[in-house]
Design an enzyme around this catalytic site. Structure first.
Site, PDB file in Angstrom:
ATOM      1  N   SER A  31       8.158  62.197 -19.331  1.00  0.00           N
ATOM      2  CA  SER A  31       7.215  63.142 -20.086  1.00  0.00           C
ATOM      3  C   SER A  31       6.544  64.232 -19.118  1.00  0.00           C
ATOM      4  O   SER A  31       6.525  64.052 -18.102  1.00  0.00           O
ATOM      5  CB  SER A  31       6.101  62.296 -20.675  1.00  0.00           C
ATOM      6  OG  SER A  31       5.227  63.268 -21.284  1.00  0.00           O
ATOM      7  N   TYR A  44      -1.722  56.898 -20.541  1.00  0.00           N
ATOM      8  CA  TYR A  44      -0.124  57.579 -20.527  1.00  0.00           C
ATOM      9  C   TYR A  44       0.181  58.426 -19.628  1.00  0.00           C
ATOM     10  O   TYR A  44       1.335  58.137 -18.922  1.00  0.00           O
ATOM     11  CB  TYR A  44      -0.206  58.019 -22.072  1.00  0.00           C
ATOM     12  CG  TYR A  44       1.309  58.636 -22.168  1.00  0.00           C
ATOM     13  CD1 TYR A  44       2.179  57.800 -22.766  1.00  0.00           C
ATOM     14  CD2 TYR A  44       1.921  59.931 -22.236  1.00  0.00           C
ATOM     15  CE1 TYR A  44       3.476  58.198 -23.235  1.00  0.00           C
ATOM     16  CE2 TYR A  44       2.866  60.635 -22.670  1.00  0.00           C
ATOM     17  CZ  TYR A  44       3.861  59.473 -22.920  1.00  0.00           C
ATOM     18  OH  TYR A  44       5.009  59.915 -23.118  1.00  0.00           O
ATOM     19  N   ALA A  46      -0.864  58.636 -16.283  1.00  0.00           N
ATOM     20  CA  ALA A  46      -0.813  57.930 -15.122  1.00  0.00           C
ATOM     21  C   ALA A  46       0.549  57.084 -15.208  1.00  0.00           C
ATOM     22  O   ALA A  46       1.415  57.045 -14.250  1.00  0.00           O
ATOM     23  CB  ALA A  46      -1.898  56.861 -14.825  1.00  0.00           C
ATOM     24  N   ALA A  47       0.858  56.464 -16.311  1.00  0.00           N
ATOM     25  CA  ALA A  47       2.075  55.768 -16.427  1.00  0.00           C
ATOM     26  C   ALA A  47       3.375  56.644 -16.183  1.00  0.00           C
ATOM     27  O   ALA A  47       4.191  56.023 -15.554  1.00  0.00           O
ATOM     28  CB  ALA A  47       2.031  54.719 -17.753  1.00  0.00           C
ATOM     29  N   LYS A  48       3.349  57.706 -16.832  1.00  0.00           N
ATOM     30  CA  LYS A  48       4.630  58.759 -16.727  1.00  0.00           C
ATOM     31  C   LYS A  48       4.651  59.235 -15.152  1.00  0.00           C
ATOM     32  O   LYS A  48       5.839  59.527 -14.745  1.00  0.00           O
ATOM     33  CB  LYS A  48       4.588  59.680 -17.727  1.00  0.00           C
ATOM     34  CG  LYS A  48       4.789  59.043 -19.185  1.00  0.00           C
ATOM     35  CD  LYS A  48       5.927  58.538 -19.225  1.00  0.00           C
ATOM     36  CE  LYS A  48       6.048  57.733 -20.730  1.00  0.00           C
ATOM     37  NZ  LYS A  48       7.436  56.951 -20.550  1.00  0.00           N
TER      38      LYS A  48
END
Length: 103
Positions: A31, A44, A46-48
């Protein structure tokens, strides 16, 4: 992290033996939130960021094995999830742009 990061890492791990034998290609979808910080989307984002970092590093590791790695980072899309997360008063304009990284 389980879905947005490990949901990409685990299948890739299990596919690596076949990908090495076939000199295949990995295409990961992250993303734009994985490239820039996004207010109200800290977890979100951080995860991406982790997805982008993992597959960027994996690209270097698999270069000599002939496995190519591409990371696609679509722009933000307004959806029902997006609207609920931002609340009823938030209005944002969106466009769909793609950034592809890798080979």
């Amino acid at each position: 992290m389980r879905l947005n990061y490990l949901g990409s890492v685990y299948p890739t791990f299990h596919a690596l033996p076949h990908l090495r034998r076939s000199r295949g290609r990995i295409v990961a979808v992250a993303s734009m939130a994985g490239l820039i910080g996004v207010p109200t989307r800290t977890g979100y984002s951080a995860a991406k960021h982790a997805v982008v970092g993992f597959f960027d590093s994996l690209r270097v590791e698999l270069l000599e094995a002939g496995v190519s790695v591409t990371v696609i980072c679509p722009d933000f899309v307004v959806s029902e999830i997006h609207k609920r997360a931002l609340g009823r008063t938030a209005v944002r304009s969106t466009t769909i742009r793609w950034q592809a990284r890798g080979s």
